[in-house]
Write a protein that holds these residues in place. Structure first.
Motif, short mmCIF file in Angstrom:
data_model
loop_
_atom_site.label_atom_id
_atom_site.label_comp_id
_atom_site.label_asym_id
_atom_site.label_seq_id
_atom_site.Cartn_x
_atom_site.Cartn_y
_atom_site.Cartn_z
N TRP A 190 0.82 -1.21 0.00
CA TRP A 190 0.00 0.00 0.00
C TRP A 190 0.86 1.26 0.00
CZ3 TRP A 190 -4.77 1.14 -1.16
CH2 TRP A 190 -5.30 2.37 -0.75
N GLN A 191 2.06 1.18 0.62
CA GLN A 191 2.95 2.35 0.74
C GLN A 191 3.65 2.69 -0.59
OE1 GLN A 191 3.12 3.34 4.06
NE2 GLN A 191 1.92 1.54 4.63
N ILE A 192 3.63 1.75 -1.54
CA ILE A 192 4.45 1.95 -2.74
C ILE A 192 3.79 2.97 -3.68
CG2 ILE A 192 5.47 0.83 -4.75
CD1 ILE A 192 5.61 -1.73 -3.14
N ALA A 193 4.49 4.09 -3.90
CA ALA A 193 3.97 5.12 -4.80
C ALA A 193 4.36 4.78 -6.23
CB ALA A 193 4.54 6.47 -4.40
N PRO A 194 3.64 5.30 -7.22
CA PRO A 194 4.03 5.05 -8.61
C PRO A 194 5.48 5.50 -8.86
CG PRO A 194 1.86 6.03 -8.54
CD PRO A 194 2.39 6.05 -7.13
N GLY A 195 6.19 4.73 -9.65
CA GLY A 195 7.58 5.08 -9.96
C GLY A 195 8.47 3.85 -9.95
N LEU A 196 9.75 4.08 -10.22
CA LEU A 196 10.74 3.01 -10.28
C LEU A 196 11.31 2.79 -8.89
CD1 LEU A 196 11.69 1.58 -12.86
CD2 LEU A 196 13.73 3.01 -12.79
N HIS A 197 11.36 1.56 -8.41
CA HIS A 197 11.79 1.35 -7.03
C HIS A 197 12.99 0.43 -6.86
CE1 HIS A 197 8.52 3.64 -5.29
NE2 HIS A 197 7.74 3.09 -6.19
N MET A 198 13.14 -0.56 -7.71
CA MET A 198 14.28 -1.47 -7.54
C MET A 198 14.73 -2.00 -8.90
SD MET A 198 14.67 -5.00 -5.40
CE MET A 198 13.72 -4.49 -3.99
N THR A 199 16.03 -1.82 -9.18
CA THR A 199 16.57 -2.38 -10.42
C THR A 199 17.73 -3.29 -10.08
OG1 THR A 199 18.02 -0.50 -10.64
CG2 THR A 199 15.94 -0.37 -11.82
N ALA A 200 18.08 -4.14 -11.02
CA ALA A 200 19.24 -5.01 -10.83
C ALA A 200 19.90 -5.19 -12.18
CB ALA A 200 18.79 -6.36 -10.27
N ASN A 201 21.18 -5.51 -12.14
CA ASN A 201 21.87 -5.76 -13.40
C ASN A 201 22.39 -7.19 -13.40
OD1 ASN A 201 24.14 -5.86 -15.36
ND2 ASN A 201 23.40 -3.77 -15.73
N LEU A 202 21.88 -7.97 -14.35
CA LEU A 202 22.24 -9.38 -14.41
C LEU A 202 22.93 -9.63 -15.75
CD1 LEU A 202 21.57 -11.85 -12.48
CD2 LEU A 202 19.94 -12.49 -14.25
#
Lengths: 566, 82
Positions: free
Chosen positions: A44-56
């Motif tokens: 519920w707390q997550i606002a629109p937008g980018l939150h976690m990225t990773a490089n594999l």
């Protein structure tokens, strides 16, 4: 590292599910409810937008990102997951409890996936977890249905992956964004979504598998897979005009099948397909009003559809059957279940003051506003159809109609609580739609309560009820008959095997002919090599291992085909 | 087609109430203005007629579809499910 993993929405449920089989039944249910509540609160707390990225290995993955429409879907997925746990509290089945929780987690995680590779993982995870719910039907039929279900779900995943790879080859990267359906990559993705959203001719698995699952399994299944696909279609293909027509067809054809289907849970599976049609139309129209309609409809639909499946599940649980031809008169024995079922029925039929009305009206209004006359006609026709199969047929044949004098008890308390909560939500959303509207991606400017609109809706529905009464009183309503209704899964189950068998005959003849010829040739070669090796060693060298591997593969492929289709 | 069923007292009351409400909705049509997007929609009693007719078409269509797709309950049971 660990807290990063748990910060992925839904991951808490996926990993938390691993502990479920170790817990005693009493603790298990409350553990799952607490986990779902906590997961819901964090999401519920997550606002629109980018939150976690990773490089594999040089590939950028977007593990968590939220769009404007993510929150309503994530919320209703959590509500559904909690209702599923409450509904199944009377039983002690570790495998479905575990699979159900992981399935919900995978679906929630998929909502937040920002690239197609991440989505692919969760896409397949929903398939592999949910198949256990079909298997839990524990009959020969459910076994077959589960395998066909898995085949279609995995096929959808593989096509999605193909689409992702094609996108990457085109230099577009893996990010989930609006796609062009006329490119091969876009078309693959559309097809993958289309399978799970049960587009016409890709829909067979839904009516095949869902009604074969266990009492509780069908309820779990009804919420996630198809709506996840609707969500993805809305992200990637909003405004794709052909979807309007695809959706319109989806609202129409299941209506006729639902009239003649005898298994009431299968009637609901057809009805589910019809409801998805309304959502697909909204995506195709693609205006703010239409997309609001799709999201709001998905939200309300998950709850009332779950309620209807729960009520039929309770009937099946108590009487041992969900066939209309064997049911009737249950309102005396199961009055509360009957009331909850009727609330679900009037909600899906979109009677004013119930949730379907305040959500479906947005989509239908959008088609009218954009001037799609034929589509609009199709949707109100389909609305009369929904009233027929979900509004009237389901409650009428289970709880009224011919009294079969069942000696059964009311549904277990936990089932009643789950149905009660769902029914309350249907009424609350129907009367106070504002909180739901506030969750939608765009401001709702459409007035569903406009007097003329309410009057039109009431006329449509009540005169359709009048038509039902007329047909019943005149003895014109078709009787319920225990039967199999052929659906598009017939293509996979009958037509394809026959074609393959038809093709296999000449192939086999050719194969055995070739084998006989090869044996003769090999013997000849041996004889010649024996003769020549004594002289010069001309033909007695070492054969190519590549050729040997090729032959082996060919034989293996043939064996596989033979196992699948013969 | 099934025979004409016996209708219980509760059923008769339900039908009477339904007829009353439908009559009320017909009267309301001439008091309340319905905002219409399409010309056809503006026709008096459009939704009432459409609801009644559409329902009959759905049921009638189902009866016809039965001739095409209805099979025995065990139709698929002999199949070897791969």
């Amino acid at each position: 590292m660990l807290d990063a993993i748990f910060a992925i929405p839904g991951m808490m449920l996926i990993l938390g599910a691993l502990v479920v089989p170790l817990l005693p039944p009493f603790v298990r249910n409350y553990y799952m409810l607490a986990l779902i509540a906590f997961s819901g609160w964090t999401v519920w707390q997550i606002a629109p937008g980018l939150h976690m990225t990773a490089n594999l290995a040089g590939i950028d993955l977007i593990l968590v990102r939220a769009e404007a429409i993510t929150k309503p879907f994530a919320l209703v997925f959590h509500i559904a997951a909690a209702l599923n746990v409450i509904y199944a509290m009377h039983e002690d089945v570790k495998i479905t409890a575990t699979a159900g929780l992981a399935y919900a987690g995978a679906a929630i995680a998929a909502l937040f996936a920002g690239d197609f590779l991440t989505l692919f993982i969760y896409w397949e995870l929903t398939a592999f977890t949910s198949v256990f719910l079909v298997l839990a039907g524990n009959t020969a039929r459910s076994m077959g249905a589960a395998m066909r279900y898995l085949l279609m779900q995995v096929a959808s995943g593989v096509i999605l992956l193909a689409g992702a790879v094609l996108l990457w080859r085109d230099g577009a990267g893996f990010a989930i964004t609006a796609l062009d359906a006329t490119t091969p990559a876009g078309f693959c993705v559309l097809l993958a979504f289309g399978i799970k959203a049960a587009f016409p001719f890709l829909n067979g698995w839904l009516q095949d598998a869902y009604p074969e699952a266990s009492v509780t399994g069908t309820v779990v299944l009804s919420a996630f897979t198809t709506k996840l696909s609707i969500y993805m279609l809305a992200l990637c293909f909003a405004g794709l005009t052909p979807l309007i027509w695809v959706g319109a067809v989806m609202t129409l054809f299941p209506v006729f099948f639902a009239v003649i289907e005898n298994d009431l849970r299968r009637v609901l599976a057809f009805s589910l397909n019809n409801q998805l049609g309304f959502m697909v139309v909204g995506i195709g129209v693609g205006t703010e009003l239409a997309l609001n309609g799709t999201v709001a409809h998905a939200f309300a639909h998950i709850i009332y559809k779950s309620l209807l499946f729960m009520s039929m599940g309770a009937v099946l649980f108590r009487t041992g059957t969900a066939k209309a031809s064997e049911l009737g008169g249950l309102w005396k024995q199961m009055p509360l279940t009957a009331i909850f079922c009727i609330i679900g029925a009037v909600s899906i039929s979109s009677f004013p003051l119930f949730s379907g009305f305040v959500t479906k009206s947005l989509t239908i209004g959008a088609t009218a506003k954009e001037g799609y006359f034929l589509v609009w006609m199709a949707l109100i026709f389909a609305s009369a159809g929904v009233l027929e199969h979900s509004g009237i047929k389901i409650p009428y044949f289970a709880f009224f109609g011919h009294d079969r004098k069942f000696k059964v008890k009311e549904a277990p308390l936990n089932m009643l609580i789950a149905m009660g909560i769902a029914a309350a939500l249907c009424v609350i959303i129907g009367i106070f739609p504002q909180p739901l509207y506030a969750l939608l991606p765009y401001e709702v400017k459409y007035d569903v309560w406009e007097t003329g609109h309410v009057l039109g809706e009431l006329q449509l529905l009540l005169f359709a009820v009048l038509a039902f009464v007329f047909l019943i009183v005149r003895g014109l309503y078709p009787p319920e008959i225990d039967s199999t209704v052929l659906n598009t899964d017939w293509l996979l189950r009958r037509a394809l095997p026959r074609v393959v068998k038809g093709l296999a005959m000449p192939v086999l003849a050719l194969w055995f002919g070739a084998v006989a010829w090869a044996q003769k040739t090999i013997l000849t070669i041996f004889r010649i090599s024996e003769e020549t090796s004594r002289q010069s060693g001309l033909v007695s060298g070492i054969a190519s291992t590549g050729a040997a591997a090729g032959i082996f593969l060919a034989v293996f492929a043939l064996m596989l085909l033979a196992r699948l289709f013969m | 087609m099934s025979d004409k069923p016996e209708i219980s007292i509760a059923g008769r009351r339900f039908i009477a109430a339904l007829l009353l409400i439908c009559a009320g909705l017909l009267v309301a049509e001439f008091i309340i203005h319905r905002h219409a997007y399409f010309a056809l929609e503006a026709t008096p009693l459009f939704f009432a007629l459409f609801g009644f007719v559409a329902f009959c078409i759905v049921v009638g269509g189902g009866v016809l579809l039965r001739k095409l797709v209805m099979r025995a309950p065990d139709y698929f049971d002999g199949d070897d499910d791969a």
